[in-house]
Scaffold this active site. Sequence first.
Site, PDB file in Angstrom:
ATOM      1  N   LYS A 116       0.963  -1.094   0.065  1.00 17.47           N
ATOM      2  CA  LYS A 116      -0.028   0.039   0.050  1.00 17.47           C
ATOM      3  C   LYS A 116       0.783   1.567  -0.017  1.00 17.47           C
ATOM      4  CE  LYS A 116      -3.901  -2.312   2.039  1.00 17.47           C
ATOM      5  NZ  LYS A 116      -3.429  -3.673   2.460  1.00 17.47           N
ATOM      6  N   ASP A 168       3.680   6.893  -0.389  1.00 18.02           N
ATOM      7  CA  ASP A 168       4.914   7.953  -0.523  1.00 18.02           C
ATOM      8  C   ASP A 168       4.990   9.121  -1.737  1.00 18.02           C
ATOM      9  OD1 ASP A 168       7.314   9.240   0.660  1.00 18.02           O
ATOM     10  OD2 ASP A 168       7.907   7.434   1.664  1.00 18.02           O
ATOM     11  N   ILE A 169       5.904   9.674  -1.669  1.00 18.45           N
ATOM     12  CA  ILE A 169       6.277  10.561  -2.701  1.00 18.45           C
ATOM     13  C   ILE A 169       6.791  10.005  -3.893  1.00 18.45           C
ATOM     14  CG2 ILE A 169       7.114  12.887  -1.207  1.00 18.45           C
ATOM     15  CD1 ILE A 169       9.734  11.903  -1.961  1.00 18.45           C
ATOM     16  N   PRO A 188     -10.893  -7.554  -1.056  1.00 19.52           N
ATOM     17  CA  PRO A 188     -10.555  -8.230  -0.050  1.00 19.52           C
ATOM     18  C   PRO A 188     -11.612  -8.039   1.192  1.00 19.52           C
ATOM     19  CG  PRO A 188      -9.198  -6.056  -0.040  1.00 19.52           C
ATOM     20  CD  PRO A 188     -10.549  -6.195  -1.165  1.00 19.52           C
TER      21      PRO A 188
HETATM   22  O1  3DU Z   1      -9.194 -10.827   6.089  1.00 16.34           O
HETATM   23  P1  3DU Z   1      -8.128 -11.564   5.400  1.00 16.34           P
HETATM   24  O2  3DU Z   1      -7.390 -12.962   6.200  1.00 16.34           O
HETATM   25  O3  3DU Z   1      -8.920 -12.653   4.480  1.00 16.34           O
HETATM   26  O4  3DU Z   1      -6.980 -10.864   4.744  1.00 16.34           O
HETATM   27  C1  3DU Z   1      -7.477  -9.804   3.879  1.00 16.34           C
HETATM   28  C2  3DU Z   1      -6.099  -9.352   3.202  1.00 16.34           C
HETATM   29  O5  3DU Z   1      -6.334  -8.456   2.415  1.00 16.34           O
HETATM   30  C3  3DU Z   1      -5.091  -8.805   4.031  1.00 16.34           C
HETATM   31  O6  3DU Z   1      -3.700  -9.275   3.558  1.00 16.34           O
HETATM   32  C4  3DU Z   1      -5.032  -7.583   3.865  1.00 16.34           C
HETATM   33  O7  3DU Z   1      -3.745  -6.633   4.035  1.00 16.34           O
HETATM   34  C5  3DU Z   1      -5.612  -7.043   2.784  1.00 16.34           C
HETATM   35  N1  3DU Z   1      -6.455  -5.977   2.588  1.00 16.34           N
HETATM   36  C6  3DU Z   1      -7.823  -6.023   3.254  1.00 16.34           C
HETATM   37  O8  3DU Z   1      -8.162  -6.996   3.904  1.00 16.34           O
HETATM   38  C7  3DU Z   1      -8.432  -4.695   3.022  1.00 16.34           C
HETATM   39  C8  3DU Z   1      -8.296  -3.886   2.082  1.00 16.34           C
HETATM   40  O9  3DU Z   1      -9.127  -2.894   2.044  1.00 16.34           O
HETATM   41  C9  3DU Z   1      -6.852  -3.962   1.474  1.00 16.34           C
HETATM   42  C10 3DU Z   1      -6.418  -4.924   1.731  1.00 16.34           C
END
Ligand code: 3DU
Length: 240
Positions: free
Chosen positions: A92, A95-96, A191
């Site tokens: 994620k 940064d610049i 996710p």
């Molecule tokens: O909750 P889980 O174990 O299924 O993992 C979710 C993954 O997705 C985890 O690696 C987290 O860093 C990433 N993620 C989010 O959960 C939510 C977001 O908005 C972006 C990434």
Amino acid sequence: MDPGFREKAPAKLWELAEEKRSRLILALDLYSNNSTQPQEVMNRSISLLESLKDLLAGVKIGLPLSLTLGFERIAELLDTFKQDFYMIADFKLSDIPYINQIALNFFSKLGFDAAIAHLFQGGLRNLRRSIDLFGVVVMSHPDSRLLQENFQRLIEEASIADVDGVVVGATKESFIRAARKALPEKTILSPGVVVQGARPGSALEYGGDFEIVGRAITRSPDPLASARKIVEAERDVLSR
Ligand code: 3DU
């Protein structure tokens, strides 16, 4: 199958999705605790990915695994599985541009196919893209208020940055629907499935393209069965 499938970008991700009939991306968030060593985590990662080869379109790697294994082992893992999965670096970036560029170059050299960056800091547009780029629009956790309040501006920023896709939490139905409408051409990764509350397949129902799942698979006593169940739920939604 949707006729425009072949033209969809990022090509490698969509080709693997078509080949495996899978919209599942594994969040490989394994890490060492007091009783496990990095080599054990490496071995577990390899056997998990081997066993899930036919079911996953992609694998997302972030801080937990990278801090545990170090980037040398991460590069080894990427090299071993580069034909099998679309590999996403999830740090994620926020940064610049100068620093984000350095990070992207490293991720590309390590063997990643894509990276996830935040959009709110701006400045992604002029980065040299050696790999694909996804921008975070709305996160899945309940406290992601500031991103939600600035949804329209983040969507605009995603267009300005010309990212290949966006991340919108699977738990946020209305935002997935709105993102799909605003960015019809972009790939949406969602996710937050199972452990964070979203039902497998639901993000696809709302217009998302891929579901990212971590703990529901990595912590399952039977990861293969859990992954299979999720893929089946997703196929069921797509066949409607
Ligand atoms: O909750 P889980 O174990 O299924 O993992 C979710 C993954 O997705 C985890 O690696 C987290 O860093 C990433 N993620 C989010 O959960 C939510 C977001 O908005 C972006 C990434």
